[in-house]
Design a protein around this motif. Sequence first.
Motif, short mmCIF file in Angstrom:
data_model
loop_
_atom_site.label_atom_id
_atom_site.label_comp_id
_atom_site.label_asym_id
_atom_site.label_seq_id
_atom_site.Cartn_x
_atom_site.Cartn_y
_atom_site.Cartn_z
N ILE A 191 0.62 -0.82 0.13
CA ILE A 191 0.10 0.49 -0.02
C ILE A 191 0.66 1.21 -0.25
O ILE A 191 1.86 1.68 0.59
CB ILE A 191 -0.89 0.10 1.68
N GLY A 192 0.44 2.43 -0.81
CA GLY A 192 1.41 3.15 -1.50
C GLY A 192 0.49 4.17 -2.00
O GLY A 192 -0.55 4.40 -1.84
N GLY A 244 -3.71 4.19 4.30
CA GLY A 244 -3.53 3.09 4.93
C GLY A 244 -5.11 2.39 5.59
O GLY A 244 -5.78 1.16 4.87
N GLN A 247 -7.36 1.85 1.19
CA GLN A 247 -6.20 0.90 0.69
C GLN A 247 -6.60 -0.57 1.11
O GLN A 247 -7.40 -1.22 0.28
CB GLN A 247 -5.17 1.12 0.39
N ALA A 248 -6.31 -0.52 2.18
CA ALA A 248 -6.15 -1.89 3.03
C ALA A 248 -7.75 -2.68 3.25
O ALA A 248 -7.81 -3.86 2.75
CB ALA A 248 -6.40 -1.55 4.68
N ILE A 261 0.85 -7.52 4.49
CA ILE A 261 1.06 -6.19 3.43
C ILE A 261 1.56 -5.24 4.27
O ILE A 261 2.42 -4.82 5.27
CB ILE A 261 -0.89 -5.19 3.97
N THR A 263 3.61 -1.48 3.86
CA THR A 263 2.58 -0.03 3.71
C THR A 263 3.58 1.32 3.75
O THR A 263 4.76 0.72 4.25
CB THR A 263 1.71 0.37 5.43
N ILE A 268 0.46 5.11 7.60
CA ILE A 268 -0.42 3.42 6.45
C ILE A 268 -0.57 2.42 7.29
O ILE A 268 -2.14 1.70 7.22
CB ILE A 268 0.05 3.82 5.40
N ALA A 269 0.19 1.88 8.20
CA ALA A 269 0.38 0.85 8.67
C ALA A 269 -0.85 0.98 10.08
O ALA A 269 -1.56 -0.03 10.00
CB ALA A 269 1.79 -0.11 9.48
N THR A 272 -4.17 0.85 8.34
CA THR A 272 -3.71 -0.48 7.36
C THR A 272 -4.90 -1.87 8.82
O THR A 272 -6.05 -2.34 8.66
CB THR A 272 -2.86 -1.06 6.99
N ILE A 289 1.93 -7.54 9.14
CA ILE A 289 1.79 -6.01 8.85
C ILE A 289 3.30 -5.71 8.76
O ILE A 289 4.20 -5.86 9.46
CB ILE A 289 1.39 -4.72 9.13
N SER A 291 6.66 -2.03 7.88
CA SER A 291 5.79 -0.98 7.28
C SER A 291 7.29 -0.30 7.59
O SER A 291 8.29 -0.57 7.08
CB SER A 291 5.11 -0.03 8.36
#
Length: 355
Positions: A191-192, A244, A247-248, A261, A263, A268-269, A272, A289, A291
């Motif tokens: 995810i970015g 995050g 998109q998650a 995932i 991130t 964002i983490a 998420t 996760i 990051s």
Amino acid sequence: MVTIREIARAVGVSSGTVSRVLNYDPSLSISEPKRKAIIETAEALNYETPRSRNRLKMAPLRAANRMPGLQQLATVHFLEADEELIDPYYIGVRLGIERRCRQFDADIIKVFHADLASSAALLESMAGVIVIGKHRPADIDFIASHNRHVVFADFVPKDENFDCVFSDLGAATRTILDGLKHAGYQRIAFIGAHDRIDEPCQPYSEVRCRAYVDWQKANGTFDPALIALNDDCNNGQNLKLEVGYEQARTLLSNDIRPDVIVTANDNIAIGTARAALEAGLTIPDDIAIASYNDIPVAQFLNPALSTMKIPGEAIGETAVDLLAERINGREDYAKRVTIPTTMIWRDSCRPPKDR
């Protein structure tokens, strides 16, 4: 290791308030000055933890006296003031700059992106300028036209005549992915955000995303369905908690969800993780996760976040050192300084088996 109680005691608030601020609780009612004090105190206390003390300590170029020529400098930030407040990584970069400037007895004038166009006279009056984060070519040309001593922090400009200091996010990405592969993860998502600093925008051009795509292709596992990128891009911050979360939710709604995932940053983490918990998933058993950045809250999350430590304070300090060198006579060549990163494996994913 610094505790929430120590942060609370330093700021004069309850431990619960500190926890809610560091976990970005949107329901918390708190003044912006107090929120800023908590975040900056957490970052500053983290500066003195054993983990931080064990990193390379850079001695000042001189004793704590005024550096010749470095009486006053400007920092130009790609974020706005309120955006910096919600990204502790960039607070760390600023604290590193401020710490080194105190050693040099130099003053700092802050310029945020919205004020750049009206800051020509200010930039011309400064001994030098530290540019923080990504800036468009037109902005770089504007800054350079109003001050001859310019250093970039956390950004590598295309013009190799500029000094800059950064961490190699491509290498950091490969380290994360290699570690996850050795830990047994197979479906590794990312995810970015799209990078629209340079036009036209190229697919997967942001450095972390590009390294992720290249690694997946080299391993024969590239699947575009495992990539979720925020499309709301400008000069400001686009790697927020909300990114995050949204998109998650997209990734987790796929028929076959990822094993882990990665991130693009810790904000964002956090988003998420919220999306995963709302979906009834446990971390790391159902979804893992990993990051980048290792902001102070990373160690306090439940489970604690595995993240690539990018030493923002060291980047800020080194930017001041480079600027001092420029001001005091280095003109024949530019320097590009890479600050090493360190992967901190915690409980949000399995560590590599060979660790």
